[in-house]
Design a protein around this motif. Structure first.
Motif, PDB file in Angstrom:
ATOM      1  N   GLY A 127      13.881 -31.433 105.900  1.00 52.06           N
ATOM      2  CA  GLY A 127      13.405 -31.535 107.273  1.00 52.06           C
ATOM      3  C   GLY A 127      12.036 -32.157 107.441  1.00 52.06           C
ATOM      4  O   GLY A 127      11.517 -32.238 108.560  1.00 52.06           O
ATOM      5  N   LYS A 128      11.425 -32.616 106.355  1.00 56.41           N
ATOM      6  CA  LYS A 128      10.133 -33.285 106.474  1.00 56.41           C
ATOM      7  C   LYS A 128      10.349 -34.725 106.935  1.00 56.41           C
ATOM      8  O   LYS A 128      11.397 -35.324 106.683  1.00 56.41           O
ATOM      9  N   GLN A 129       9.333 -35.261 107.607  1.00 55.34           N
ATOM     10  CA  GLN A 129       9.412 -36.669 107.980  1.00 55.34           C
ATOM     11  C   GLN A 129       9.032 -37.505 106.757  1.00 55.34           C
ATOM     12  O   GLN A 129       7.931 -37.398 106.231  1.00 55.34           O
ATOM     13  N   VAL A 130       9.957 -38.328 106.303  1.00 56.16           N
ATOM     14  CA  VAL A 130       9.718 -39.191 105.145  1.00 56.16           C
ATOM     15  C   VAL A 130       9.905 -40.636 105.582  1.00 56.16           C
ATOM     16  O   VAL A 130      10.980 -41.011 106.062  1.00 56.16           O
ATOM     17  N   GLY A 158      18.193 -39.114 105.074  1.00 61.70           N
ATOM     18  CA  GLY A 158      17.461 -38.838 106.309  1.00 61.70           C
ATOM     19  C   GLY A 158      16.072 -39.428 106.368  1.00 61.70           C
ATOM     20  O   GLY A 158      15.302 -39.120 107.291  1.00 61.70           O
ATOM     21  N   CYS A 159      15.714 -40.268 105.411  1.00 57.08           N
ATOM     22  CA  CYS A 159      14.406 -40.922 105.441  1.00 57.08           C
ATOM     23  C   CYS A 159      14.395 -42.046 106.472  1.00 57.08           C
ATOM     24  O   CYS A 159      15.432 -42.659 106.752  1.00 57.08           O
ATOM     25  N   ILE A 160      13.218 -42.313 107.022  1.00 55.89           N
ATOM     26  CA  ILE A 160      13.023 -43.490 107.860  1.00 55.89           C
ATOM     27  C   ILE A 160      12.670 -44.640 106.920  1.00 55.89           C
ATOM     28  O   ILE A 160      11.647 -44.598 106.231  1.00 55.89           O
ATOM     29  N   VAL A 161      13.519 -45.637 106.845  1.00 54.11           N
ATOM     30  CA  VAL A 161      13.321 -46.755 105.923  1.00 54.11           C
ATOM     31  C   VAL A 161      13.093 -48.028 106.717  1.00 54.11           C
ATOM     32  O   VAL A 161      13.899 -48.382 107.585  1.00 54.11           O
TER      33      VAL A 161
END
Length: 669
Positions: A379-382, A408-411
């Motif tokens: 649930g961390k923003q990565v 779920g990472c922002i790439v």
């Protein structure tokens, strides 16, 4: 055209690769490490042909006739490169044969005669592991000449049947292992192509096998991408990758026993020039020696175990320690596992809100990538900025991008038209109601494999101002925002070159006033024209310039009236020298920087890089010590005299001193 004298980039690079080759004949280098340097030389040369020679050929084919800063046209350079490379390959063969004989004395036999007890085992290997994968193409009207992919090993076979000649080509499958190891009273290393050549009669029953010759083609493997036209860069890279194997031929390597008739057949079906042909002894492509170099630890460099300095641990105490002070590390002497561990701890720490990272190259099975995915799933923003165009790592980076997105990472992929080469990690943590940014800035990649082979600088800080600027850098990369008030971290393509030119101008002012003026630069390459011109200007103004440049260097050194105040040296040793460190004397108040940018046009003008000023006194002292150590080396250093490098040798009054060995023996903190 400037009236300054410059050295051509390609010619200078070949000089670097020759320095790599010469390590294989240095008596101080352990026997099996010599094999490794022979393999590195081959691997380097492959990439040089696939990219640099291929680019020059494209220019010639396009009718480009302008001269470069060294005064040479592309066609002239191709002739020079051919002459130099033919000589280097010949030298490589001579050195290899010598090292091979020495290996045999230690019961390590490379490419042996297949006979006696060995033959029974090798025949079994051929029957069970190789023969099922062999698919010969015998040339005929029904079987046209097959397409040979880039760097694929082949065997050209002369056959006879019923008094008629026939020719066949065996393209060795990419998924067939190259090297087979057999242990008897000695240890034997055999290549797949030599084993196939031994049993060709089994491949061609009914034919009389007259002879066979090894063959390998090198093709243009440059991957050009028009980003402005790409709606989805990830899909475009995936689409382009297969083309790398099918580019135009830029080099033909062939067994020296091949007769003219075979050359004629090859030229009929493959477009190449005579000077593109490299006639060599078997075996072709000595990169297989990597598989041999680890055979006997007693014949290699002693095992070196990196250590974590300052009493740091990658556990829950790490954040408190970084808040106490800045930390600087020098891998591989210091263990990069601390950085991998920091990311793992951050992924599992309940107080960590966000992790941001730039990614240029990562190793297969990277624990860092796994930690980022774990953090996102928790649930961390990565947020990860991945450079999809990192040469020869495009496929792996595409795979990591896909895996991180699935977790779920922002790439994102950075800024169109610019490669993202800066190395940054930011961990955002909430502590007692306030946000604290922990930042890692580095000269090297987040690659846990090469971290044991390359020297690089890692810097950890929780400084608020540095954290703010690192946050602004990520905002620039991910949101295309513009930020201009940099005080610690200067990015390319907008700020690095102007700042360096400004700092050199300052040293010139000190020199004109009769004060001490000095610049020390450690980078991998120097070929940017404005920077080279400024260095020449500074030399003429009386600034003492000391440069530690591993590879390409476009300037001369020690020439009266031009570069007499310039000293250039290159260090080639056990580890690949990779950090960029810049020092300005600044009137007795030194300014010291680490950087990701080499002093090349591409780094300064077409990449996002970083130049970071290290203001912490202990960290600055640490970096100056590295520079001093490099400048004292008299066993692994080469000195540029004019435009020719000469190996540095200790005088009769000096003790032999190698900077890398000194770091291994004595460490640095």
């Amino acid at each position: 055209m400037s009236n300054y004298r410059f050295i051509n980039r390609e010619i200078s690079w070949l000089g670097f690769n020759e320095r790599v080759l010469r390590e294989a004949e240095d008596e101080r280098v352990p026997l099996l490490e010599k094999l490794k340097f022979l393999a590195i030389f081959s691997s380097n040369l492959d990439e040089f042909f696939m990219i640099r020679v291929a680019g020059l050929m494209d220019q010639v084919n396009a009718g480009y006739t302008k001269t470069d800063i060294s005064g040479h046209t592309p066609e002239e350079l191709l002739h020079q490169i051919s002459d130099i490379c033919h000589k280097l390959v010949k030298d490589q063969q001579t050195i290899f044969n010598s090292v091979k004989k020495e290996c045999a004395k230690h019961h390590i036999v490379i490419e042996p005669n297949i006979e006696g007890d060995l033959e029974e085992i090798v025949e079994s290997i051929f029957t069970e592991e190789i023969m099922p994968l062999v698919s010969p193409v015998t040339l005929s009207s029904a079987n046209p000449f097959p397409f040979i992919y880039n760097l694929r090993h082949c065997i050209f076979v002369e056959l006879e049947k019923d008094g008629k000649k026939h020719y066949s080509i065996i393209i060795i499958p990419e998924n067939l292992q190259r090297v087979f190891k057999v242990k008897l009273h000695r240890t034997y290393f055999l290549t797949s192509e030599e084993i196939i050549a031994k049993y060709l009669q089994r491949v061609f029953p009914g034919y009389d096998v007259k002879d066979s010759y090894m063959l390998r083609l090198t093709r243009n493997a440059d991957l050009s991408v028009e980003e402005e036209e790409a709606e989805d860069l990830l899909k475009l890279i995936q689409k382009k990758l297969p083309a790398r194997k099918k580019g135009n031929v830029v080099r033909v390597e062939i067994d020296k026993r091949a007769p003219d008739e075979v050359f004629s057949i090859l030229k009929e079906h493959i477009h190449f020039e005579d000077e593109d042909v490299y006639v060599v002894d078997k075996p072709l492509d000595l990169t297989f020696l990597f598989a041999v170099s680890g055979e006997n630890k007693e014949l290699a460099y002693p095992v070196y175990t990196p250590y974590i300095p300052y009493g740091l641990k990658a556990d829950e105490t790490i954040f408190d320690r970084i808040k106490e002070r800045d930390y600087i590390f020098y891998r591989p002497y210091h263990d990069f596992a601390l950085i991998s561990g920091l990311i793992r701890v951050a992924a599992r720490d309940r107080d960590v809100l966000s992790i941001k990272m730039t990614l240029y190259r990562a190793n297969k099975g990277s624990s860092i990538m796994e930690s980022l995915a774990e953090a996102a799933r928790a649930g961390k923003q990565v947020c990860v900025v991945i450079e999809l165009k990192a040469r020869f790592d495009e496929e792996r980076n595409v795979e990591w991008a896909t895996k991180l997105e699935e977790a779920g990472c922002i790439v994102t992929y950075g800024i169109a038209g610019l490669k993202i080469h800066s190395k940054n990690l930011m961990i955002v943590r909430k502590e007692q109601g306030r946000i604290v940014r922990y930042n890692h800035l580095s000269t090297g990649n987040y690659n846990e494999s090469t971290a044991n082979l390359y020297t690089d600088i890692d810097y950890l800080t929780a400084d608020d101002e540095v954290g703010e600027e690192c946050a602004n850098l990520f905002n620039m990369l991910m949101g295309y925002t513009d930020y201009v008030q940099w005080k610690h971290l200067y990015p390319a393509p907008t700020h690095i070159k102007p700042k360096i030119l400004e700092f050199i101008d300052n040293e010139m002012e000190y020199a004109r006033k009769g004060k001490k003026a000095e610049v020390i630069v450690k980078v991998n390459s120097l070929i940017d024209k404005p920077l080279m011109e400024k260095i020449y200007d500074a030399s003429r103004a009386g600034v003492k310039i000391k440069m530690i440049i591993r590879g390409i260097c476009g300037i001369t050194a020690g020439e009266k009236g031009l570069s007499e105040n310039i000293q250039v040296r290159s260090i080639v040793g056990r580890f690949l020298e990779h950090p960029r460190i810049v020092y300005f004397h600044n009137g007795g108040k030194p300014r010291v920087f680490i950087s990701t940018a080499d002093w090349m046009e591409r780094n300064m003008d077409r990449r996002v890089e970083q130049l970071f000023e290290v203001k912490d006194k202990e960290a600055s002292r640490f970096l100056i010590k590295i520079l001093e150590c490099n400048l004292e080396d008299n066993t692994k250093a080469w000195e540029l005299r004019g435009d020719v490098y000469e190996k540095v040798q200790p005088s009769s009054k000096e003790k032999p001193f190698g900077c890398q060995q000194d770091m291994i023996d004595n460490g640095i903190e």
